[in-house]
Design a protein around this motif. Structure first.
Motif: not given
Length: 343
Positions: A18-26, A114-116, A149-160
């Motif tokens: 929840t709340n931080h999709a950034s952690l899911v990306a990691a 941090t995510l970089e 936003f789907d990583s197989t259809r577009q690049p996922i960036t920090i903005k997403h």
């Protein structure tokens, strides 16, 4: 914000923390990277003074949770978010002295650097990682329409990642993910993007894992106003995919029925007695239906965080004990579920 941990990474990863999709990306890129970033959280809450830190070390566990909550709310966490009232923003924020014009309270741009350190964005793009797929959701601030936003259809960036973790009721800003496209956290519409996972691969049968950070069921009624708020928030964020699952099963039954009828027609039809174009149109419609809606949900497994009592500080508790307990519980619950279904 709640933080969890997995012992195994499924092929499909939606927005499960929840709340931080950034952690899911990691998590999608590597479990070890998630653990490294989580451990860093243990030591990066800002403490206002040495005296405060000394009191914190002497406090009981429950008091440490409360102190961590208030420290995060007032002083932020310097690797994730900072409040706009900190003196350092006076020279850079043009609205620093005009809080009446603020549209957000916390600046979560510290997440960028941090995510970089933990995410290889080259793997979050079409062809980047064939063994993982990241799907994250947001809502269009101007139109209230869902965004996927789907990583197989577009690049996922920090903005997403920032856009899909910008929950306004917690004081985080919208993000312009593309020109003229402003995104807030997708949990404003749905916190469990099962529909998006189905739409992403409508012909692939699925075994779905849903992580429930916000329990649907509790044992007793709230006892005071803070508990009322806590329960209302849990209900807002809880899994609401029951109707999606019911409709998916109904569509599967309809498709099976259509397939049976089509096979009967194919095996008993005298082709010479029907116009070839009509027959071709029937075949085309049948193939189109199966191709666009032919997937079946084989299994849904729920990994649910237990809550024996209302834990009012959970969303901003970055105390070592709080985070470690969530990791331990997340791993234990996941092992139990995987063992139960034979993985």
């Amino acid at each position: 914000m709640s933080v969890g941990s997995w012992v195994n990474v499924p092929h499909w990863i939606g927005r499960v923390l929840t709340n931080h999709a950034s952690l899911v990306a990691a998590l999608a890129v590597a479990r070890d990277a998630l653990q490294q970033s989580t451990k860093k959280l243990l030591t990066n809450s800002l403490l206002p003074s040495t005296d405060y830190s000394q009191y914190y070390q002497r406090a009981s566990v429950s008091l440490r949770h409360a102190l961590s909550f208030y420290s995060s709310a007032v002083y932020g966490n310097n690797i994730m978010f900072l409040p706009r009232w900190l003196p350092g923003y006076a020279a850079t924020d043009p609205q620093y002295f005009r809080p009446d014009r603020w549209t957000y309270i916390y600046d979560h741009s510290p997440l960028v650097s941090t995510l970089e350190k933990y995410i290889d964005y080259s793997k979050l793009r079409p062809g980047g990682n064939p063994n993982a797929r990241l799907i994250i959701t947001a809502v269009n601030v101007l139109t209230a329409e869902p965004l996927t936003f789907d990583s197989t259809r577009q690049p996922i960036t920090i903005k997403h990642l920032l856009g899909t973790s910008g929950y306004p009721l917690y004081g985080f800003p919208w993000v312009e993910v593309e020109k003229g496209l402003y995104a807030w956290d997708g949990s404003l519409l749905s916190n469990t993007p099962l529909r998006e996972a189905i739409d992403a691969a409508p012909t692939v049968d699925k075994r779905v894992f849903i992580v429930e950070n916000y329990p649907k069921k509790i044992e007793r009624l709230p006892q005071n106003l803070p508990e009322v708020y806590h329960r209302a928030r849990d209900i807002m964020f809880s899994d609401k995919t029951a109707h999606n699952i019911k409709m998916s099963k109904a569509i599967t039954r309809y498709l099976q029925f259509i397939e049976e009828l089509y096979e009967i027609v194919e095996s008993n039809l005298e082709v010479c007695k029907i116009d070839k174009q009509i027959l071709e149109n029937i075949r085309h419609k049948y193939q189109k239906i199966i191709k666009e809606h032919g997937a079946e949900i084989k299994k849904i497994a729920y990994i649910t965080r237990e809550e024996r009592f209302p834990y009012l500080y959970e969303n901003t508790d970055f105390s070592p004990a709080g985070i470690k307990n969530l990791i331990k519980e997340g791993e234990s619950k996941t092992r139990q579920v995987l063992q139960k279904i034979g993985i």
